[in-house]
Design a protein around this motif. Structure first.
Motif, short mmCIF file in Angstrom:
data_model
loop_
_atom_site.label_atom_id
_atom_site.label_comp_id
_atom_site.label_asym_id
_atom_site.label_seq_id
_atom_site.Cartn_x
_atom_site.Cartn_y
_atom_site.Cartn_z
N PRO A 1 -6.54 -0.53 3.19
CA PRO A 1 -5.29 -1.01 4.27
C PRO A 1 -6.84 -1.69 5.49
CG PRO A 1 -6.13 1.57 4.24
CD PRO A 1 -6.69 1.35 3.18
N THR A 2 -5.91 -2.01 6.12
CA THR A 2 -6.83 -2.75 7.80
C THR A 2 -6.84 -1.50 8.22
OG1 THR A 2 -4.95 -3.81 8.21
CG2 THR A 2 -6.82 -4.81 6.92
N GLU A 3 -6.31 -0.45 8.95
CA GLU A 3 -5.69 0.18 9.85
C GLU A 3 -5.28 1.67 9.64
OE1 GLU A 3 -2.74 -1.15 13.08
OE2 GLU A 3 -3.97 -3.16 12.43
N PRO A 4 -5.13 2.65 10.01
CA PRO A 4 -4.62 3.79 9.99
C PRO A 4 -3.56 3.39 9.33
CG PRO A 4 -6.36 3.49 11.57
CD PRO A 4 -5.62 2.88 11.95
N VAL A 5 -3.60 4.04 7.64
CA VAL A 5 -1.85 3.93 7.44
C VAL A 5 -0.67 4.26 7.65
CG1 VAL A 5 -0.87 5.00 5.05
CG2 VAL A 5 -2.78 3.76 5.16
N GLY A 6 -0.98 6.06 8.96
CA GLY A 6 0.01 6.74 9.15
C GLY A 6 1.40 6.44 10.35
N ARG B 1 2.41 2.45 7.24
CA ARG B 1 1.82 0.65 7.59
C ARG B 1 1.64 0.59 6.43
NH1 ARG B 1 -1.07 -2.75 10.08
NH2 ARG B 1 0.45 -4.40 11.07
N LEU B 2 1.71 -0.31 5.72
CA LEU B 2 0.80 -0.73 4.50
C LEU B 2 0.02 -2.19 5.02
CD1 LEU B 2 2.42 1.17 1.66
CD2 LEU B 2 0.98 2.04 3.27
N VAL C 1 2.88 -7.08 5.25
CA VAL C 1 2.84 -6.10 5.79
C VAL C 1 4.40 -5.35 5.60
CG1 VAL C 1 2.84 -4.73 8.19
CG2 VAL C 1 1.66 -6.89 7.72
N PHE C 2 4.00 -3.92 5.21
CA PHE C 2 5.23 -3.33 5.02
C PHE C 2 5.24 -1.70 5.45
CE2 PHE C 2 3.92 -5.37 1.28
CZ PHE C 2 4.67 -5.67 0.55
N VAL C 3 6.45 -1.46 5.89
CA VAL C 3 6.15 -0.32 6.46
C VAL C 3 7.24 0.56 5.49
CG1 VAL C 3 7.92 0.93 7.90
CG2 VAL C 3 6.68 -0.72 8.57
N ALA C 4 6.79 1.91 4.88
CA ALA C 4 7.12 2.49 3.68
C ALA C 4 7.15 3.82 4.42
CB ALA C 4 5.86 3.04 2.37
N VAL D 1 10.82 1.43 1.27
CA VAL D 1 10.14 0.38 2.18
C VAL D 1 10.78 -0.51 2.86
CG1 VAL D 1 9.54 -0.41 -0.07
CG2 VAL D 1 8.17 -1.11 1.34
N ARG D 2 9.92 -1.01 3.96
CA ARG D 2 10.94 -2.54 4.56
C ARG D 2 9.96 -3.58 4.67
NH1 ARG D 2 11.66 -1.56 10.62
NH2 ARG D 2 9.96 -2.37 11.12
#
Length: 242
Positions: A137-142, A10-11, A102-105, A66-67
């Motif tokens: 990033p604002t939150e954990p990436v994984g 989550r980016l 916000v993206f989902v890679a 990426v979404r």
């Protein structure tokens, strides 16, 4: 045959900047994260040095997609700098960013390699950033490792990751746009070619080759579990004053 998997990310952050061909005083950003940028993020988490092309190669070989969950807004910043020794003014430069995106890679490949990268994201050797060091990033990436899954399946199944404030202001979309690397031997009617396949991140001779990118639409899933939003109270005040 070795097991395969997909690592989802989550980016999200106040600012992101994913340059592909930026040079000199105009530093642009793509509208979505680039493979070179996300590969660099994973390499940093794993502690791979910039000039270590041998350790970089397995990461660069992962299939990438990426979404677009929250497209954000493109903004421009005029950047000034001075020489650290002489104090002389450096050339004025333009730098472009994506705000509130916000993206989902996802990357697909060998399960063992992805397991190591998933662990590295929890305790990164170097802090992750979203394209530039000034964009944390604002939150954990994984978002977790999916075993024996395909890139397409994961980018379809992961719930819609838009921010809480964005979900309140926008109805759930029917579909989300996916930009994914084509599979070996895949035939697509419409695809783009981007110089975004990393070969070396060595500062003295950065190199990228071409890769083929297909654009598809996937159905939007449900929302992720609610997390604390420190700006929610401001949204309430804004609604009361409207």
């Amino acid at each position: 045959m070795s097991r395969t998997g997909v690592l989802a990310l989550r980016l999200a952050g106040p600012l992101q900047s994913w340059g592909a061909s930026s040079r000199f005083t105009r530093r642009t950003t793509e509208s979505a994260p680039t493979k070179s940028g996300v590969t660099g993020l994973l390499a940093a988490a794993a502690g791979i040095e910039r000039g270590d092309d041998t350790r970089l190669a397995p990461l660069a070989a992962l299939r990438f997609g990426v979404r677009v969950d929250q497209p954000g807004t493109r903004i421009r910043d005029f950047h000034t700098a001075h020489h650290g020794v002489t104090g002389a003014s450096m050339p004025l430069s333009e730098r472009f960013y994506l705000a509130d995106a916000v993206f989902v890679a996802a990357v697909e490949g060998d399960h063992t390699l992805l397991t190591g990268l998933n662990d590295a994201l929890r305790t990164p050797a170097y802090p992750p950033y979203l394209g530039r060091r000034s964009c944390p990033p604002t939150e954990p990436v994984g978002l977790g490792l999916h075993v024996d899954s395909s890139l397409e399946d994961v980018l379809t199944r992961v719930p819609w990751q838009a921010s809480a404030w964005y979900r309140r202001r926008h109805p759930t979309p029917r579909t989300l746009t996916v930009l994914r690397e084509t599979a070996p031997g895949e035939s697509v009617t419409a695809a783009d070619v981007q110089r975004d396949q990393p070969v070396s991140f060595d500062a003295a001779h950065r190199r990228h080759t071409l890769r083929t990118v297909a654009t598809t639409l996937v159905p939007a899933g449900g929302s992720p579990q609610e997390t604390h939003d420190p700006f929610a109270a401001l949204d309430v005040l804004e609604d009361d004053n409207a």
